[in-house]
Design an enzyme around this catalytic site. Structure first.
Site, PDB file in Angstrom:
ATOM      1  N   ASP A  81      -1.230   6.896  -6.376  1.00 40.28           N
ATOM      2  CA  ASP A  81      -1.569   5.729  -5.568  1.00 40.28           C
ATOM      3  C   ASP A  81      -1.722   4.488  -6.434  1.00 40.28           C
ATOM      4  O   ASP A  81      -2.368   4.524  -7.475  1.00 40.28           O
ATOM      5  CB  ASP A  81      -2.883   6.015  -4.825  1.00 40.28           C
ATOM      6  N   ASP A 115       0.814  -1.214   0.000  1.00 40.27           N
ATOM      7  CA  ASP A 115       0.000   0.000   0.000  1.00 40.27           C
ATOM      8  C   ASP A 115       0.847   1.262   0.000  1.00 40.27           C
ATOM      9  O   ASP A 115       1.531   1.559   0.972  1.00 40.27           O
ATOM     10  CB  ASP A 115      -0.911  -0.010   1.231  1.00 40.27           C
TER      11      ASP A 115
END
Ligand SMILES: *[C@@H]1O[C@H](CO)[C@@H](O)[C@H](O)[C@H]1NC(C)=O
Ligand SMILES: *[C@@H]1O[C@H](CO)[C@@H](O)[C@H](O)[C@H]1NC(C)=O
Ligand SMILES: *[C@@H]1O[C@H](CO)[C@@H](O)[C@H](O)[C@H]1NC(C)=O
Ligand SMILES: *[C@@H]1O[C@H](CO)[C@@H](O)[C@H](O)[C@H]1NC(C)=O
Ligand SMILES: *[C@@H]1O[C@H](CO)[C@@H](O)[C@H](O)[C@H]1NC(C)=O
Length: 472
Positions: free
Chosen positions: A323, A106
């Site tokens: 992201d 992540d």
């Protein structure tokens, strides 16, 4: 002072290991290493669902974007982008002897945590309010600290413990509570372990390993919300993230990169660490990181969106999060509305209604058309970034087939931050350099240049670690 010693214990040194092996392999060049970066829906993932069509998988991934961002309002606008991962997984080998775990990777958070067995040497995990069981997606691996020679809980006065916002001291051990946007949480004991990374770069077949002692991680024992995998590796822009911890070794540096193979290609991507994470492809565009509302996010400045000779400037430099854990791209309405109008004027394809559950602004009916014919009808979109950088988004990066014969712009409106999601990053080598404070993008053929090695008939290496340690 005891405290200082504990703080310096957090400093790591990467042990570079040359292993004796049976298969041919090149000598370790000290250029870092690459680990498999697996899309959760891909054929190589344990979460692959063979009953879904290719576009069914894309539609589900797009829908998950709204879990990471807010649910869209009645006007289809997302008001807040928060962090509820997750799209990519990476393999970790933790402890001595190593246990292999598959963890979420992540880029939007910092803590590394693993699903730890509750019957560790530290007894049951601390109880925090809101404990609730979450249904486990099979097959789970649980890390058992009592079976590892290198496991150690972290003291309350350690630097790592102070980095976390919500901790309590239990028997002078650091018990933490960590939350993600969307309400998912985990808690357990902050600990250290030896992490071993097998190099999955093409041609190495996992024979070279890098052993890193004393990595701080959360030995998680309670979870709320839906997590897939056996843990989570925070790769965010703060001190506790794996990148920062590995970067304490001077030759690796605080940097990483990935090259996401297109959804349609049946191979895994890789995550590069060390010198390999430097983006050197021709045409690489580098933009500075800017201060972020959420500290662990990688945020860059988005100045304009360009289609052909039409340029639309953001009213002021608009922050955009980069992201890998979000599929869709989000743009502020000030940029998205003119972009949609411009694209709609240029793309000569029959319009189609967007799927009901996805709030996508522009869809086309592509019945009977081939991939090449469609791509030829879609103009490039150029993002103008801070520092004069420009990134070209091709059809693959802007549009996705979300149901049979329906192609949609994979960009949704957001009221605040923009976000560059993983569809927009396919076939790009994207490098994050925390030491320089930059993100670099370059067009690349990821399946050809960066895909992970297909596991061959070679036996797994027996590692002979010879790791060095920084004196404490
Ligand atoms: C951790 O492992 C336990 C035992 O297998 C399982 O019940 C739980 O759902 C897992 N938690 C996560 C977050 O994977
Ligand atoms: C991160 O670590 C560095 C170096 O140890 C330290 O100077 C800095 O204060 C830390 N940052 C935070 C937010 O604690
Ligand atoms: C993907 O690759 C695997 C292994 O090489 C193979 O078994 C599988 O059939 C492939 N799947 C598709 C959809 O091409
Ligand atoms: C943009 O380019 C087109 C041809 O590609 C031209 O017809 C048009 O006048 C140009 N518009 C502007 C504002 O320069
Ligand atoms: C697309 O167009 C074809 C005919 O050209 C029609 O049969 C089909 O229903 C349309 N599909 C969608 C999703 O609009």
């Amino acid at each position: 002072m005891a405290e200082t010693t504990r703080v310096s214990r957090a400093l790591l040194l990467v042990g570079v290991v040359l292993t004796a092996q049976l298969c041919a392999c090149t000598a370790y060049g000290g250029d870092g290493f690459s680990v498999e970066f697996i899309h959760r829906d891909s054929v190589g993932s344990p979460f692959h669902d063979p009953s879904l069509t290719a576009y069914g998988r894309v539609a589900k991934a797009l829908a998950r974007s709204y879990a990471r961002a807010d649910a869209p309002s009645a006007h289809g606008v997302v008001s807040e982008i928060t962090s509820t991962p997750f799209e990519y997984l990476m393999a970790l080998n933790v402890g001595t002897p190593p246990t292999r775990l598959l963890a979420i990777a992540d880029t939007g958070s910092d803590l590394v945590w693993l699903n730890c067995s509750k019957k560790g040497p530290h007894g049951p995990g601390p109880a925090f309010a809101g404990d609730a069981p979450s249904p486990p997606p099979p097959p789970g691996v649980v890390f058992d600290p009592s079976k590892s020679k290198t496991y150690s809980p972290v003291g309350c006065d350690s630097g790592a413990c102070r980095e976390l916002h919500e901790t309590v001291c239990v028997d002078s051990k650091c018990a933490y509570f960590y939350g993600y946007g969307g309400g998912s949480t985990t808690s357990g004991l902050l600990s250290t372990e030896t992490f071993t990374f097998a190099d999955d770069a093409p041609g190495t077949r996992g024979e070279r390993t890098t052993r890193v002692p004393n990595v701080n991680f959360g030995c998680g024992t309670t979870f709320v919300g839906k997590f897939i995998g056996d843990g989570l590796v925070g790769l965010g822009n703060t001190n506790l993230s794996l990148v920062t911890q590995l970067g304490a070794h001077a030759s690796l540096g605080r940097r990483f990169s990935y090259c996401l193979v297109p959804y349609s290609v049946n191979v895994s991507s890789v995550l590069n660490l060390g010198a390999r994470a430097t983006v050197t492809e021709p045409g690489a565009a580098t933009t500075p990181l800017i201060p972020s509302r959420v500290k662990s996010y990688y945020t860059i400045g988005l100045l304009s969106v360009k289609v052909g000779n039409a340029t639309y400037a953001a009213p002021q430099q608009s922050p955009a999060i980069v992201d890998s854990g979000t599929t869709l791209t989000f743009l502020s309405k000030a940029l998205l509305d003119p972009l949609v109008k411009e694209l709609a004027g240029r793309i000569k394809l029959p319009k189609a209604p967007p799927p009901a559950d996805l709030q996508l602004p522009l869809c086309y009916n592509i019945t009977g058309l081939k991939e090449g014919q469609i791509a030829a009808k879609i103009p490039d979109v150029k993002l103008g970034l801070g520092g004069g950088a420009a990134v070209t988004l091709k059809a693959l990066n802007t549009f996705a087939v979300v149901q049979k014969d329906t192609l949609c712009l994979a960009i949704a409106p957001s009221a605040r931050s923009s976000l560059i999601g993983n569809v927009a990053q396919q076939n790009m080598h994207v490098g994050y350099d925390l030491d320089k404070g930059t993100v670099t993008f370059a067009a690349a053929d990821c399946a050809r240049s960066y895909s992970a090695t297909v596991p061959g008939p070679c036996p797994r290496p027996r590692t002979r670690p010879s790791h060095l340690r920084l004196s404490v």
